[in-house]
Design an enzyme around this catalytic site. Structure first.
Site, PDB file in Angstrom:
ATOM      1  N   SER A 145      92.592  50.842  28.598  1.00  0.00           N
ATOM      2  CA  SER A 145      93.096  51.652  29.867  1.00  0.00           C
ATOM      3  C   SER A 145      92.192  51.064  31.174  1.00  0.00           C
ATOM      4  O   SER A 145      91.090  50.097  30.927  1.00  0.00           O
ATOM      5  CB  SER A 145      92.475  52.946  29.682  1.00  0.00           C
ATOM      6  OG  SER A 145      92.487  53.583  30.793  1.00  0.00           O
ATOM      7  N   TYR A 158      86.071  59.550  28.063  1.00  0.00           N
ATOM      8  CA  TYR A 158      87.394  59.027  27.580  1.00  0.00           C
ATOM      9  C   TYR A 158      87.116  57.219  28.092  1.00  0.00           C
ATOM     10  O   TYR A 158      87.415  56.388  27.318  1.00  0.00           O
ATOM     11  CB  TYR A 158      88.462  59.588  28.369  1.00  0.00           C
ATOM     12  CG  TYR A 158      89.798  58.639  28.326  1.00  0.00           C
ATOM     13  CD1 TYR A 158      90.594  58.685  26.927  1.00  0.00           C
ATOM     14  CD2 TYR A 158      90.124  57.906  29.161  1.00  0.00           C
ATOM     15  CE1 TYR A 158      91.753  57.914  26.927  1.00  0.00           C
ATOM     16  CE2 TYR A 158      91.505  57.028  29.188  1.00  0.00           C
ATOM     17  CZ  TYR A 158      92.081  57.280  27.956  1.00  0.00           C
ATOM     18  OH  TYR A 158      93.462  56.231  27.793  1.00  0.00           O
TER      19      TYR A 158
HETATM   20  N1  LIG Z   1      99.720  56.985  29.289  1.00  0.00           N
HETATM   21  C1  LIG Z   1      98.693  56.508  29.955  1.00  0.00           C
HETATM   22  O1  LIG Z   1      98.696  56.623  31.334  1.00  0.00           O
HETATM   23  C2  LIG Z   1      97.644  55.413  29.182  1.00  0.00           C
HETATM   24  C3  LIG Z   1      96.885  54.761  30.542  1.00  0.00           C
HETATM   25  C4  LIG Z   1      95.879  53.983  29.702  1.00  0.00           C
HETATM   26  C5  LIG Z   1      95.909  53.783  28.246  1.00  0.00           C
HETATM   27  N2  LIG Z   1      96.616  54.234  27.621  1.00  0.00           N
HETATM   28  C6  LIG Z   1      96.410  54.339  26.068  1.00  0.00           C
HETATM   29  O2  LIG Z   1      97.623  54.305  25.314  1.00  0.00           O
HETATM   30  C7  LIG Z   1      97.478  54.602  24.034  1.00  0.00           C
HETATM   31  C8  LIG Z   1      98.881  55.363  23.657  1.00  0.00           C
HETATM   32  O3  LIG Z   1      98.849  56.457  24.330  1.00  0.00           O
HETATM   33  P1  LIG Z   1     100.044  57.174  25.114  1.00  0.00           P
HETATM   34  O4  LIG Z   1      99.954  57.165  26.662  1.00  0.00           O
HETATM   35  O5  LIG Z   1     101.249  56.425  24.551  1.00  0.00           O
HETATM   36  O6  LIG Z   1      99.994  58.752  24.561  1.00  0.00           O
HETATM   37  P2  LIG Z   1     100.748  59.704  23.722  1.00  0.00           P
HETATM   38  O7  LIG Z   1     102.182  59.587  24.046  1.00  0.00           O
HETATM   39  O8  LIG Z   1      99.968  60.799  23.674  1.00  0.00           O
HETATM   40  O9  LIG Z   1     100.726  58.672  22.452  1.00  0.00           O
HETATM   41  C9  LIG Z   1      99.452  58.774  21.435  1.00  0.00           C
HETATM   42  C10 LIG Z   1      99.661  58.191  20.027  1.00  0.00           C
HETATM   43  O10 LIG Z   1      98.422  58.035  19.358  1.00  0.00           O
HETATM   44  C11 LIG Z   1      98.834  58.924  18.178  1.00  0.00           C
HETATM   45  N3  LIG Z   1      97.465  59.460  17.563  1.00  0.00           N
HETATM   46  C12 LIG Z   1      96.829  60.303  18.286  1.00  0.00           C
HETATM   47  N4  LIG Z   1      95.749  60.609  17.458  1.00  0.00           N
HETATM   48  C13 LIG Z   1      95.940  60.155  16.326  1.00  0.00           C
HETATM   49  C14 LIG Z   1      95.203  60.003  15.097  1.00  0.00           C
HETATM   50  N5  LIG Z   1      94.093  60.768  14.714  1.00  0.00           N
HETATM   51  N6  LIG Z   1      95.847  59.137  14.033  1.00  0.00           N
HETATM   52  C15 LIG Z   1      96.945  58.276  14.253  1.00  0.00           C
HETATM   53  N7  LIG Z   1      97.486  58.411  15.611  1.00  0.00           N
HETATM   54  C16 LIG Z   1      97.189  59.284  16.509  1.00  0.00           C
HETATM   55  C17 LIG Z   1      99.951  59.996  18.568  1.00  0.00           C
HETATM   56  O11 LIG Z   1     100.540  60.125  17.190  1.00  0.00           O
HETATM   57  P3  LIG Z   1     100.374  61.596  16.349  1.00  0.00           P
HETATM   58  O12 LIG Z   1      99.958  62.588  17.396  1.00  0.00           O
HETATM   59  O13 LIG Z   1     101.741  61.628  15.800  1.00  0.00           O
HETATM   60  O14 LIG Z   1      99.371  61.160  15.334  1.00  0.00           O
HETATM   61  C18 LIG Z   1     100.718  59.176  19.509  1.00  0.00           C
HETATM   62  O15 LIG Z   1     101.930  58.287  18.767  1.00  0.00           O
HETATM   63  C19 LIG Z   1      96.208  55.241  23.896  1.00  0.00           C
HETATM   64  O16 LIG Z   1      95.333  54.528  23.349  1.00  0.00           O
HETATM   65  C20 LIG Z   1      95.644  55.534  25.331  1.00  0.00           C
HETATM   66  O17 LIG Z   1      94.691  55.784  25.708  1.00  0.00           O
HETATM   67  C21 LIG Z   1      97.655  55.301  27.962  1.00  0.00           C
END
Ligand SMILES: NC(=O)c1ccc[n+]([C@@H]2O[C@H](COP(=O)([O-])OP(=O)(O)OC[C@H]3O[C@@H](n4cnc5c(N)ncnc54)[C@H](OP(=O)(O)O)[C@@H]3O)[C@@H](O)[C@H]2O)c1
Length: 247
Positions: A145, A158
């Protein structure tokens, strides 16, 4: 399905594919012709995605997994290896972001972030690295991130988890000479990530912070770019922000 030139289809394990960046990445990579093994806890979401992509002729297998459980990562790695005889790419994408000020003492949420965002990544590495070392090649992509480079109020834990992912990625890169390591650090992206914030102060701050966001497809394309480079080329760090956002 757009086709990948023969011989360049990769066997890819991807965590957190049930929503957001992971879901978009699964779609994008599968449509490029790669063979995907995708995991998350919500199996219904994964199977719906699998059905959609298989109807287009894509190759997608699903497995329910929780990245906080080492044995679940070992399970998807060994299943992938048993099916294809190799794992070319592991994408450690699963993550959580229940932000709050430290003084709120949301200790369970701190621990959750460390368990999923840091231990989850280590579990993925532990599961895939021996297979990649034995086969003599591989590519580990960790999703960090902009919080891996900078800290804001309410995001100390975080950001600490993402600083840790950045440190682990650079350590892994230095320790391996046959395995590529890429850190992908998105700015704000449309997803479900902020939906689980329970602290009202942090929720309010996030509304402004997340006003301008990238579609998750933008991060999927950055990941595909790193994967598409020749074996001898290791794209180590990619930061992808919305052009119009100061964050
Ligand atoms: N969106 C942003 O603005 C942003 C910015 C920077 C970085 N990121 C990073 O991008 C990555 C993806 O996030 P996203 O933004 O796409 O959010 P999201 O839509 O909430 O997706 C998160 C994913 O992680 C999975 N997950 C959560 N806990 C888990 C566990 N214990 N075991 C297995 N899977 C798990 C969830 O699936 P289940 O709930 O089905 O398990 C979901 O598929 C993360 O690492 C986040 O920190 C996001």
């Amino acid at each position: 399905m757009s086709s990948t030139p023969s011989g360049t289809a990769k066997v890819i394990v991807l965590t957190g594919a049930s929503s957001g960046i992971g879901e978009a990445t699964a779609r994008h990579l599968a449509r490029l012709g790669h063979h995907l093994f995708i995991g998350a806890r919500r199996l219904d979401r994964l199977t719906a995605l699998q059905d959609e992509l298989r109807a287009e002729g894509c190759h997608v297998e699903v497995m329910q997994l929780d990245v906080t459980r080492l044995e679940d990562l070992q399970g998807i790695a060994s299943q992938t290896h048993a099916t294809h005889g190799r794992i070319d790419v592991l994408i450690n994408n699963a993550g959580v972001m229940p932000l709050s000020p430290l003084a709120a003492l949301k200790i369970d949420e701190w621990n959750r972030m460390l368990d999923v965002n840091v231990r989850g990544v280590l579990h993925g590495i532990a599961a895939a690295l021996p297979i990649m070392q034995a086969q003599g090649h591989g590519h580990i992509i960790n999703i960090a991130s902009i919080g891996a480079y900078q800290v804001w109020p309410s995001s100390a834990v975080y950001c600490a988890s993402k600083f840790a992912v950045r440190a682990i990625s650079d350590g892994l890169r230095q320790e391996t000479d046959a395995i590529r390591v890429t850190l992908v650090s998105p700015g704000v992206v449309e997803s479900e990530l902020a939906d689980h914030i329970t602290d009202e102060t942090a929720r309010a701050a996030m509304r402004e912070f997340r006003r301008i966001a990238l579609p998750p497809q933008a991060v999927a394309q950055a990941i595909a770019y790193a994967i598409a480079q020749p074996d001898g080329v290791d794209v180590n760090e990619l930061i992808v922000r919305p052009t119009a956002s100061p964050y």
